[in-house]
Design a protein around this motif. Structure first.
Motif, PDB file in Angstrom:
ATOM      1  N   ALA A  36     -33.605   6.655  56.737  1.00 12.28           N
ATOM      2  CA  ALA A  36     -32.954   8.051  56.172  1.00 12.28           C
ATOM      3  C   ALA A  36     -31.806   8.252  57.161  1.00 12.28           C
ATOM      4  O   ALA A  36     -30.631   8.857  56.505  1.00 12.28           O
ATOM      5  N   LEU A  37     -32.071   8.365  58.409  1.00  8.59           N
ATOM      6  CA  LEU A  37     -30.914   9.054  59.452  1.00  8.59           C
ATOM      7  C   LEU A  37     -29.697   7.554  59.267  1.00  8.59           C
ATOM      8  O   LEU A  37     -28.731   8.241  59.178  1.00  8.59           O
ATOM      9  N   ALA A  38     -30.051   6.458  59.105  1.00  8.86           N
ATOM     10  CA  ALA A  38     -28.990   5.550  59.162  1.00  8.86           C
ATOM     11  C   ALA A  38     -28.202   5.943  57.846  1.00  8.86           C
ATOM     12  O   ALA A  38     -26.878   5.240  57.782  1.00  8.86           O
ATOM     13  N   GLU A  39     -28.877   6.097  56.859  1.00 11.11           N
ATOM     14  CA  GLU A  39     -28.250   6.365  55.470  1.00 11.11           C
ATOM     15  C   GLU A  39     -27.761   7.441  55.174  1.00 11.11           C
ATOM     16  O   GLU A  39     -27.221   7.781  54.100  1.00 11.11           O
ATOM     17  N   ASP A  40     -27.889   8.548  56.252  1.00 12.09           N
ATOM     18  CA  ASP A  40     -27.387   9.614  56.272  1.00 12.09           C
ATOM     19  C   ASP A  40     -27.893  10.491  54.953  1.00 12.09           C
ATOM     20  O   ASP A  40     -27.159  11.262  54.325  1.00 12.09           O
ATOM     21  N   LYS A  41     -29.183  10.350  54.712  1.00 11.13           N
ATOM     22  CA  LYS A  41     -29.930  10.905  53.675  1.00 11.13           C
ATOM     23  C   LYS A  41     -30.400  12.558  53.971  1.00 11.13           C
ATOM     24  O   LYS A  41     -30.717  12.559  55.193  1.00 11.13           O
TER      25      LYS A  41
END
Length: 329
Positions: A36-41
């Protein structure tokens, strides 16, 4: 009516709060959080982050092994190899209905060997008879007449029969003793067992004592609960060969042969040792063998089964043995 309407409103708000609480208390795996952090969710700040990682223990073990030095890896491999060898040895020691073992320090190294054939091809210090699966009791009269005339394993449907030879192909006369033992037994099967031993053609049948302590008909009693009999040869000279046939069966006429022993099993073992063991340790014997090999004074080969130059063909077999009525010149 207003009071009723208020309660209805409160009753409707409670499930919504519970759903919101349940939603906020949901569990998020570490990998999901990283993704989620990598995809900026959007991330639920009230979510519970689980530190559980599937197969983490195996991963850590693998990482630890990779960090080990070369010497440590070699030592671990050697330890695993020795464990496998020990397991195989243990299985071989306990498998089968009948095993024959020759003392390696006091007999085999001095040129005494055993084989399942009269020509001593593949002479060794250990033999294992084939097992009989799902055997049942039989009468002594049902045994064939040629039990002592076939080499190696020659089992019947409900009996074990094994013929082997022991020879002295060393450089000195000696004596040996043998013990035929009950290696393991269950459900009292050994009480109904019969063990016939042919030695150079002479047969003796052994059985556990009857309930009153007397011998079973036509049998000699076991010496103890776990010892069938003792065998010995005080003058086992160079060039001598002894022949043994061991036959094992459950006697249907024995009073101890009852339904209660169905499903049980029994295993026997025969161990040979020197009559007079040398009072030296293994290291000293090892050094002596090396010295004999270097000086050429030891006619025994590396396997301990080569005959000395006693015969012209340099072979000790059942046919060329010295202990027969008309030995070869």
């Amino acid at each position: 009516m207003a009071l009723f309407g208020k309660k209805k409103e409160e009753a409707g708000e409670q499930p919504r709060r519970e759903k919101a609480r349940a939603k906020s208390n949901r569990v998020v795996r570490v990998k999901e959080l990283e993704q989620a952090l990598a995809e900026d969710k959007d991330i639920d700040v009230d979510a519970i982050v689980s530190m559980y990682m599937p197969k983490r223990r195996m991963a850590r073990i693998g990482e630890a092994l990779l960090r080990l030095g070369t010497l440590q890896k070699v030592l671990i491999c050697l330890a695993l190899f020795m464990a496998v060898l020990f397991g195989i040895s243990f299985m071989q020691e306990n498998m089968g209905n009948f095993t024959i073992n020759l003392n390696r320090l006091e007999l085999f190294r001095r040129g005494v060997a055993i084989a399942d054939n009269s020509q001593f091809e593949g002479a060794t210090a250990r033999l294992t008879a084939e097992a009989v699966a799902y055997g049942t009791n039989i009468a002594e009269e049902d045994l064939p007449d040629n039990l002592d005339q076939i080499d190696g394993s020659h089992n019947g449907r409900s009996y074990v029969a094994y013929t082997f030879y022991i020879r002295n192909a060393g450089k000195e006369d000696l004596g040996y003793s043998g013990q035929l033992k009950v290696a393991s037994a269950s459900k009292g099967v050994e009480k109904a067992a019969r063990v016939r031993v042919y030695r150079n053609g002479e047969a003796v049948t052994y059985a556990a004592p009857a309930s009153d302590g007397s011998n079973e008909p036509g049998c000699e009693s076991f010496e103890s609960d776990d010892l069938v009999c003792r065998l010995s040869d005080d003058t086992f000279k160079v060039g001598y060969v002894d022949k043994y046939t061991v036959v094992i069966w459950l006697d249907g006429d024995d009073p101890e042969c009852v339904d209660d022993i169905v499903g049980g099993a029994v295993e026997f073992a025969m161990d040979f040792a020197a009559d007079s063991a040398e009072d030296t340790n293994l290291f000293t014997k090892f050094v002596q063998d090396i010295g004999d090999t270097l000086t050429g004074t030891d006619p025994i080969g590396a396997a301990g089964t080569d005959a000395p130059d006693y015969y012209q063909n340099n072979t000790v077999t059942w046919d060329t043995r010295r202990n027969q009525e008309n030995p070869p010149a």
